[in-house]
Design a protein around this motif. Structure first.
Motif, PDB file in Angstrom:
ATOM      1  N   GLU A   1      -8.369 -20.536 -14.652  1.00 58.99           N
ATOM      2  CA  GLU A   1      -9.095 -19.506 -13.739  1.00 58.99           C
ATOM      3  C   GLU A   1      -8.132 -18.609 -13.365  1.00 58.99           C
ATOM      4  OE1 GLU A   1     -10.747 -19.886  -9.121  1.00 58.99           O
ATOM      5  OE2 GLU A   1     -11.067 -21.431 -10.714  1.00 58.99           O
ATOM      6  N   ARG A   2      -8.713 -17.362 -13.383  1.00 56.80           N
ATOM      7  CA  ARG A   2      -7.674 -16.097 -12.829  1.00 56.80           C
ATOM      8  C   ARG A   2      -7.545 -15.877 -11.548  1.00 56.80           C
ATOM      9  NH1 ARG A   2      -7.986 -10.642 -15.935  1.00 56.80           N
ATOM     10  NH2 ARG A   2      -6.856  -9.320 -14.457  1.00 56.80           N
ATOM     11  N   PRO A   3      -6.092 -15.764 -11.026  1.00 57.85           N
ATOM     12  CA  PRO A   3      -5.684 -15.715  -9.731  1.00 57.85           C
ATOM     13  C   PRO A   3      -6.309 -14.555  -9.059  1.00 57.85           C
ATOM     14  CG  PRO A   3      -3.903 -15.975 -11.111  1.00 57.85           C
ATOM     15  CD  PRO A   3      -5.058 -15.868 -11.820  1.00 57.85           C
ATOM     16  N   LEU A   4      -6.986 -14.515  -7.914  1.00 58.21           N
ATOM     17  CA  LEU A   4      -7.214 -13.309  -7.085  1.00 58.21           C
ATOM     18  C   LEU A   4      -5.961 -12.812  -6.394  1.00 58.21           C
ATOM     19  CD1 LEU A   4     -10.545 -14.572  -5.497  1.00 58.21           C
ATOM     20  CD2 LEU A   4     -10.184 -13.194  -7.575  1.00 58.21           C
ATOM     21  N   ALA A   5      -5.910 -11.499  -6.536  1.00 57.03           N
ATOM     22  CA  ALA A   5      -4.552 -11.028  -5.833  1.00 57.03           C
ATOM     23  C   ALA A   5      -4.591 -11.091  -4.493  1.00 57.03           C
ATOM     24  CB  ALA A   5      -4.275  -9.650  -6.339  1.00 57.03           C
ATOM     25  N   ALA A   6      -5.641 -10.916  -3.680  1.00 59.25           N
ATOM     26  CA  ALA A   6      -5.615 -10.824  -2.251  1.00 59.25           C
ATOM     27  C   ALA A   6      -4.786  -9.757  -1.580  1.00 59.25           C
ATOM     28  CB  ALA A   6      -5.557 -12.268  -1.763  1.00 59.25           C
ATOM     29  N   MET A   7      -4.473  -8.810  -2.494  1.00 61.90           N
ATOM     30  CA  MET A   7      -3.580  -7.896  -1.997  1.00 61.90           C
ATOM     31  C   MET A   7      -4.688  -6.454  -1.740  1.00 61.90           C
ATOM     32  SD  MET A   7      -0.055  -7.918  -3.692  1.00 61.90           S
ATOM     33  CE  MET A   7      -0.432  -8.174  -5.474  1.00 61.90           C
ATOM     34  N   TRP A   8      -4.296  -5.838  -0.788  1.00 60.15           N
ATOM     35  CA  TRP A   8      -4.829  -4.630  -0.712  1.00 60.15           C
ATOM     36  C   TRP A   8      -3.810  -3.384  -0.593  1.00 60.15           C
ATOM     37  CZ3 TRP A   8      -8.225  -5.181   4.372  1.00 60.15           C
ATOM     38  CH2 TRP A   8      -9.380  -5.832   4.327  1.00 60.15           C
ATOM     39  N   LEU A   9      -4.270  -2.335  -1.132  1.00 59.58           N
ATOM     40  CA  LEU A   9      -3.509  -1.064  -0.982  1.00 59.58           C
ATOM     41  C   LEU A   9      -4.124  -0.139  -0.102  1.00 59.58           C
ATOM     42  CD1 LEU A   9      -2.410  -0.534  -4.659  1.00 59.58           C
ATOM     43  CD2 LEU A   9      -1.125  -1.736  -3.049  1.00 59.58           C
ATOM     44  N   ALA A  10      -3.237   0.666   0.819  1.00 59.08           N
ATOM     45  CA  ALA A  10      -3.969   1.373   1.768  1.00 59.08           C
ATOM     46  C   ALA A  10      -4.776   2.486   1.124  1.00 59.08           C
ATOM     47  CB  ALA A  10      -3.025   1.999   2.632  1.00 59.08           C
ATOM     48  N   ASP A  11      -5.792   3.031   1.653  1.00 56.79           N
ATOM     49  CA  ASP A  11      -6.688   3.969   1.212  1.00 56.79           C
ATOM     50  C   ASP A  11      -6.001   5.140   0.836  1.00 56.79           C
ATOM     51  OD1 ASP A  11      -8.767   2.211   1.253  1.00 56.79           O
ATOM     52  OD2 ASP A  11      -9.728   2.915   3.325  1.00 56.79           O
ATOM     53  N   GLY A  12      -4.896   5.627   1.890  1.00 56.93           N
ATOM     54  CA  GLY A  12      -4.098   6.840   1.779  1.00 56.93           C
ATOM     55  C   GLY A  12      -2.790   6.682   1.644  1.00 56.93           C
ATOM     56  N   VAL A  13      -1.930   7.605   1.300  1.00 59.08           N
ATOM     57  CA  VAL A  13      -0.587   7.795   1.033  1.00 59.08           C
ATOM     58  C   VAL A  13       0.017   8.628   2.037  1.00 59.08           C
ATOM     59  CG1 VAL A  13       1.338   8.396  -0.451  1.00 59.08           C
ATOM     60  CG2 VAL A  13      -0.657   7.182  -1.484  1.00 59.08           C
ATOM     61  N   CYS A  14       0.906   8.501   2.774  1.00 56.98           N
ATOM     62  CA  CYS A  14       1.328   9.040   3.782  1.00 56.98           C
ATOM     63  C   CYS A  14       2.775   9.920   3.317  1.00 56.98           C
ATOM     64  CB  CYS A  14       1.937   8.481   4.990  1.00 56.98           C
ATOM     65  SG  CYS A  14       0.691   7.463   5.827  1.00 56.98           S
ATOM     66  N   LEU A  15       2.892  11.329   3.788  1.00 56.55           N
ATOM     67  CA  LEU A  15       3.964  12.096   3.565  1.00 56.55           C
ATOM     68  C   LEU A  15       4.526  12.314   4.750  1.00 56.55           C
ATOM     69  CD1 LEU A  15       2.497  14.513   0.650  1.00 56.55           C
ATOM     70  CD2 LEU A  15       4.376  12.490   0.514  1.00 56.55           C
ATOM     71  N   CYS A  16       5.717  12.242   4.999  1.00 58.27           N
ATOM     72  CA  CYS A  16       6.229  12.438   6.448  1.00 58.27           C
ATOM     73  C   CYS A  16       7.937  12.406   6.130  1.00 58.27           C
ATOM     74  CB  CYS A  16       6.006  11.165   7.265  1.00 58.27           C
ATOM     75  SG  CYS A  16       6.643   9.566   6.934  1.00 58.27           S
ATOM     76  N   THR A  17       8.592  12.521   7.425  1.00 58.23           N
ATOM     77  CA  THR A  17      10.009  12.527   7.289  1.00 58.23           C
ATOM     78  C   THR A  17      10.500  11.359   7.867  1.00 58.23           C
ATOM     79  OG1 THR A  17      10.184  13.741   9.313  1.00 58.23           O
ATOM     80  CG2 THR A  17      10.484  14.896   7.292  1.00 58.23           C
ATOM     81  N   ARG A  18      11.573  10.723   7.370  1.00 56.28           N
ATOM     82  CA  ARG A  18      12.259   9.581   8.008  1.00 56.28           C
ATOM     83  C   ARG A  18      13.633  10.198   8.261  1.00 56.28           C
ATOM     84  NH1 ARG A  18      10.985   3.783   4.820  1.00 56.28           N
ATOM     85  NH2 ARG A  18       9.116   3.329   6.066  1.00 56.28           N
ATOM     86  N   ALA A  19      14.255  10.111   9.597  1.00 60.16           N
ATOM     87  CA  ALA A  19      15.349  10.446  10.012  1.00 60.16           C
ATOM     88  C   ALA A  19      15.630  12.098   9.165  1.00 60.16           C
ATOM     89  CB  ALA A  19      16.414   9.528   9.464  1.00 60.16           C
ATOM     90  N   GLY A  20      14.935  12.967   9.274  1.00 60.98           N
ATOM     91  CA  GLY A  20      15.074  14.389   8.574  1.00 60.98           C
ATOM     92  C   GLY A  20      14.949  14.323   7.226  1.00 60.98           C
ATOM     93  N   GLU A  21      14.597  13.104   6.410  1.00 62.54           N
ATOM     94  CA  GLU A  21      14.498  13.351   5.066  1.00 62.54           C
ATOM     95  C   GLU A  21      13.052  12.905   4.691  1.00 62.54           C
ATOM     96  OE1 GLU A  21      16.752  13.609   2.519  1.00 62.54           O
ATOM     97  OE2 GLU A  21      18.049  14.153   4.050  1.00 62.54           O
ATOM     98  N   PRO A  22      12.588  13.745   3.631  1.00 64.90           N
ATOM     99  CA  PRO A  22      11.036  13.515   3.353  1.00 64.90           C
ATOM    100  C   PRO A  22      10.766  12.460   2.480  1.00 64.90           C
ATOM    101  CG  PRO A  22      12.095  15.247   2.122  1.00 64.90           C
ATOM    102  CD  PRO A  22      12.926  14.827   2.929  1.00 64.90           C
ATOM    103  N   PHE A  23       9.733  11.639   2.782  1.00 67.66           N
ATOM    104  CA  PHE A  23       9.250  10.435   1.914  1.00 67.66           C
ATOM    105  C   PHE A  23       7.729  10.187   1.883  1.00 67.66           C
ATOM    106  CE2 PHE A  23      13.487   8.901   3.415  1.00 67.66           C
ATOM    107  CZ  PHE A  23      13.684   8.076   2.615  1.00 67.66           C
ATOM    108  N   LEU A  24       7.524   9.678   0.819  1.00 63.22           N
ATOM    109  CA  LEU A  24       6.253   9.341   0.334  1.00 63.22           C
ATOM    110  C   LEU A  24       6.058   7.736   0.694  1.00 63.22           C
ATOM    111  CD1 LEU A  24       4.117   9.774  -2.751  1.00 63.22           C
ATOM    112  CD2 LEU A  24       4.525   7.528  -2.137  1.00 63.22           C
ATOM    113  N   LEU A  25       4.862   7.517   1.768  1.00 62.62           N
ATOM    114  CA  LEU A  25       4.926   6.043   2.015  1.00 62.62           C
ATOM    115  C   LEU A  25       3.474   5.344   1.709  1.00 62.62           C
ATOM    116  CD1 LEU A  25       6.029   6.446   5.870  1.00 62.62           C
ATOM    117  CD2 LEU A  25       7.561   5.890   3.848  1.00 62.62           C
ATOM    118  N   LEU A  26       3.659   4.241   1.297  1.00 63.40           N
ATOM    119  CA  LEU A  26       2.350   3.520   0.824  1.00 63.40           C
ATOM    120  C   LEU A  26       2.605   2.001   1.666  1.00 63.40           C
ATOM    121  CD1 LEU A  26      -0.034   2.873  -0.713  1.00 63.40           C
ATOM    122  CD2 LEU A  26       1.160   1.917  -2.360  1.00 63.40           C
TER     123      LEU A  26
END
Length: 192
Positions: A1-26
């Motif tokens: 039987e194939r395992p179900l991942a039971a994992m979700w990825l957010a509908d969108g990806v965030c672009l922001c800064t963290r401590a002044g540095e630009p980041f892509l977040l998921l």
């Protein structure tokens, strides 16, 4: 039987800064809240290209993660630091507002998450592809952790897709090759 991942990825990806540095977040979630081992999260930037001879193809470039997770439990946010040059620089241009998502109809970001699930004794996997319209500029994910009446931790999985505008930036954006400040450093807060 194939395992179900039971994992979700957010509908969108965030672009922001963290401590002044630009980041892509998921944000990703393991709905069963068990510990998944040997986690591997890959970001691949996909762009349509054409050779001088007229051949059309999709260029695939893997983007590195800042502090990749080794295990996954309930909810995690993974991050890619946006460099000033290289394939991910186009995302930095979006954050700097020098281009808009409408300028990038061919931009795709493929995310693949794999991890070993000891309950299934197998690897589980989740895959999602994001377009430029799925990028939330100057945004970060809303909180999903709280406590119940007994003081025990709770996760609101319905909120993993929720983003909120980034209203405060710490430090001014740093020039290209400056060392990144420490994330826990106290600094002057800048209201936007």
């Amino acid at each position: 039987e194939r395992p179900l991942a039971a994992m979700w990825l957010a509908d969108g990806v965030c672009l922001c800064t963290r401590a002044g540095e630009p980041f892509l977040l998921l944000r990703l979630a393991n709905l069963r809240c068990n510990k998944l081992h040997r986690a591997d999260v890959t970001f691949t930037l996909l762009r349509r290209r054409r050779t001088p001879e007229g051949e059309d193809f999709v260029a695939r470039t893997r983007l590195g993660l800042h502090e990749p997770p080794s295990t996954l439990t309930a909810v995690a946010t993974v991050a890619h630091r946006l460099e000033t040059e290289g394939p991910g620089a186009v995302l930095r241009e979006l954050l700097n507002r020098s281009i808009t998502p409408e300028d990038l109809p061919d931009l795709l970001l493929q995310v693949v998450v794999t991890a070993y699930d000891p309950i299934y004794d197998a690897d589980v996997c989740a895959v999602k592809v994001y377009g430029a319209s799925d990028l939330a500029l100057d945004s970060m994910y809303a909180g999903v952790m709280s406590t119940d009446g007994k003081g025990e931790a709770m996760v609101n999985f319905d909120a993993i897709h929720d983003v909120k505008p980034q209203k405060v930036k710490v430090f001014a954006p740093l020039p290209g090759n400056s060392p990144a400040p420490k994330m826990d450093a106290t600094a002057k807060r800048l209201e936007l």
